[in-house]
Design a protein around this motif. Sequence first.
Motif, mmCIF file in Angstrom:
data_model
loop_
_atom_site.group_PDB
_atom_site.id
_atom_site.type_symbol
_atom_site.label_atom_id
_atom_site.label_comp_id
_atom_site.label_asym_id
_atom_site.label_seq_id
_atom_site.Cartn_x
_atom_site.Cartn_y
_atom_site.Cartn_z
ATOM 1 N N ALA A 41 -5.372 13.096 3.361
ATOM 2 C CA ALA A 41 -4.250 11.986 3.465
ATOM 3 C C ALA A 41 -4.628 10.891 4.327
ATOM 4 O O ALA A 41 -4.055 9.736 3.852
ATOM 5 C CB ALA A 41 -3.181 12.826 4.504
ATOM 6 N N SER A 42 -5.539 10.672 4.971
ATOM 7 C CA SER A 42 -5.898 9.632 5.642
ATOM 8 C C SER A 42 -6.753 8.511 4.646
ATOM 9 O O SER A 42 -6.521 7.288 4.561
ATOM 10 C CB SER A 42 -7.093 9.636 6.466
ATOM 11 O OG SER A 42 -8.151 10.250 6.319
ATOM 12 N N GLY A 43 -7.319 9.238 3.659
ATOM 13 C CA GLY A 43 -7.755 8.433 2.463
ATOM 14 C C GLY A 43 -6.935 7.790 1.569
ATOM 15 O O GLY A 43 -6.809 6.494 1.122
ATOM 16 N N ILE A 44 -5.540 8.474 1.269
ATOM 17 C CA ILE A 44 -4.602 7.810 0.559
ATOM 18 C C ILE A 44 -4.086 6.666 1.063
ATOM 19 O O ILE A 44 -3.801 5.765 0.813
ATOM 20 C CB ILE A 44 -3.678 8.850 0.199
ATOM 21 C CG1 ILE A 44 -4.325 10.018 -0.561
ATOM 22 C CG2 ILE A 44 -2.287 8.365 -0.264
ATOM 23 C CD1 ILE A 44 -3.195 11.339 -0.991
ATOM 24 N N VAL A 45 -3.806 7.081 2.827
ATOM 25 C CA VAL A 45 -2.989 5.974 3.480
ATOM 26 C C VAL A 45 -3.995 4.756 3.741
ATOM 27 O O VAL A 45 -3.382 3.597 3.513
ATOM 28 C CB VAL A 45 -2.630 6.398 4.621
ATOM 29 C CG1 VAL A 45 -2.091 5.282 5.831
ATOM 30 C CG2 VAL A 45 -1.756 7.569 4.697
ATOM 31 N N LEU A 46 -5.230 4.855 3.634
ATOM 32 C CA LEU A 46 -5.974 3.840 3.922
ATOM 33 C C LEU A 46 -6.058 2.910 2.537
ATOM 34 O O LEU A 46 -6.564 1.656 2.450
ATOM 35 C CB LEU A 46 -7.440 4.325 4.240
ATOM 36 C CG LEU A 46 -7.398 4.886 5.818
ATOM 37 C CD1 LEU A 46 -8.957 5.290 6.166
ATOM 38 C CD2 LEU A 46 -7.194 3.813 6.936
ATOM 39 N N ASN A 47 -5.760 3.521 1.465
ATOM 40 C CA ASN A 47 -5.938 2.824 0.385
ATOM 41 C C ASN A 47 -4.728 2.094 -0.117
ATOM 42 O O ASN A 47 -4.613 1.387 -0.779
ATOM 43 C CB ASN A 47 -5.949 4.003 -0.758
ATOM 44 C CG ASN A 47 -6.659 3.408 -2.139
ATOM 45 O OD1 ASN A 47 -7.538 2.513 -2.075
ATOM 46 N ND2 ASN A 47 -6.366 3.843 -3.247
ATOM 47 N N HIS A 48 -3.751 2.437 0.743
ATOM 48 C CA HIS A 48 -2.319 1.618 0.837
ATOM 49 C C HIS A 48 -1.938 1.360 2.122
ATOM 50 O O HIS A 48 -0.699 1.899 2.667
ATOM 51 C CB HIS A 48 -1.223 2.634 0.094
ATOM 52 C CG HIS A 48 -1.580 3.031 -1.399
ATOM 53 N ND1 HIS A 48 -1.434 2.098 -2.396
ATOM 54 C CD2 HIS A 48 -2.436 4.264 -1.897
ATOM 55 C CE1 HIS A 48 -1.609 3.008 -3.417
ATOM 56 N NE2 HIS A 48 -2.261 4.007 -3.109
ATOM 57 N N PRO A 49 -2.436 0.467 2.994
ATOM 58 C CA PRO A 49 -2.288 0.169 4.223
ATOM 59 C C PRO A 49 -0.969 -0.488 4.490
ATOM 60 O O PRO A 49 -0.315 -0.346 5.431
ATOM 61 C CB PRO A 49 -3.334 -0.881 4.597
ATOM 62 C CG PRO A 49 -3.829 -1.633 3.420
ATOM 63 C CD PRO A 49 -3.646 -0.203 2.437
ATOM 64 N N GLU A 50 -0.225 -1.200 3.239
ATOM 65 C CA GLU A 50 1.125 -1.780 3.468
ATOM 66 C C GLU A 50 2.112 -0.845 3.686
ATOM 67 O O GLU A 50 3.314 -1.087 3.899
ATOM 68 C CB GLU A 50 1.487 -2.282 2.186
ATOM 69 C CG GLU A 50 1.431 -1.598 0.848
ATOM 70 C CD GLU A 50 0.203 -1.143 0.206
ATOM 71 O OE1 GLU A 50 0.297 -0.463 -0.999
ATOM 72 O OE2 GLU A 50 -0.721 -1.438 0.785
ATOM 73 N N TRP A 51 1.778 0.576 3.384
ATOM 74 C CA TRP A 51 2.742 1.836 3.649
ATOM 75 C C TRP A 51 3.170 1.788 5.262
ATOM 76 O O TRP A 51 4.316 2.329 5.600
ATOM 77 C CB TRP A 51 2.340 3.045 3.395
ATOM 78 C CG TRP A 51 2.219 3.193 1.814
ATOM 79 C CD1 TRP A 51 2.589 2.248 0.805
ATOM 80 C CD2 TRP A 51 1.592 4.250 0.924
ATOM 81 N NE1 TRP A 51 2.244 2.819 -0.332
ATOM 82 C CE2 TRP A 51 1.958 4.013 -0.425
ATOM 83 C CE3 TRP A 51 0.943 5.601 1.491
ATOM 84 C CZ2 TRP A 51 1.258 4.973 -1.266
ATOM 85 C CZ3 TRP A 51 0.604 6.213 0.349
ATOM 86 C CH2 TRP A 51 0.950 5.977 -0.725
ATOM 87 N N LEU A 52 2.132 1.337 6.101
ATOM 88 C CA LEU A 52 2.571 1.364 7.469
ATOM 89 C C LEU A 52 3.179 0.086 7.975
ATOM 90 O O LEU A 52 3.379 -0.197 9.130
ATOM 91 C CB LEU A 52 1.284 1.764 8.273
ATOM 92 C CG LEU A 52 0.673 2.936 8.001
ATOM 93 C CD1 LEU A 52 -0.599 3.083 8.950
ATOM 94 C CD2 LEU A 52 1.700 4.128 8.461
#
Length: 209
Positions: A41-52
């Motif tokens: 999950a963290s790998g996916i989120v870090l690949n899309h930081p704009e989600w946060l």
Amino acid sequence: MTKTRTHKPRSAATIAFYTQCRHWHGYLSAFAFLALIFFSASGIVLNHPEWLGDNEGLPPQQFRASLPVAGIAGARHAKEFGPALAELAAGHLPVVGAFSSADIDSRQAFLRYEGVKGSSDVTVDLTSGASTARVRKADALTVMDDLHRGKNVGKVWQWVIDISGAIFLVLSIIGYILFFVLRFRFRVAMILTALSLGSLAAVFILFVP
């Protein structure tokens, strides 16, 4: 007339080996379940930081304190002045992070602390003991990034990463061993594996700058 394929019966040792592989696969999966979820999950989120949303981080805070002159003098006589002074400052200021570096001259010391939870910059007047700390706590994305990459996490979390990686590797190997049990699916599994490797290689060659 259709010819029926026959297979040689497996020996008791082979059956026991595959049974043991199934058991180990189940046990290791249970142990690694949460770690696999976190790193995936963290790998996916870090690949899309704009989600946060806004990733500018939390604003820094400033704190002031007066270090005891006697304590500074004692730190001078320690084996290493920088770490000793940093420990003294951490006892009087709410610093975040572990001691990272020190830049010291005859009148002033600049101390740097870094960690997953944030960072701190401390300035100490070595004559009067007057000290100022600029503390920046990490936001959620930074914490996730450091934990995922193993940056500034300390030895214990580094061991968590190493052990998790080793378990994922063993699980993958055992999974391939278990393909041998599925005689009628083994050929398809190997074809899919070859296609996966070929696809990854093609993406790397053609699209990775």
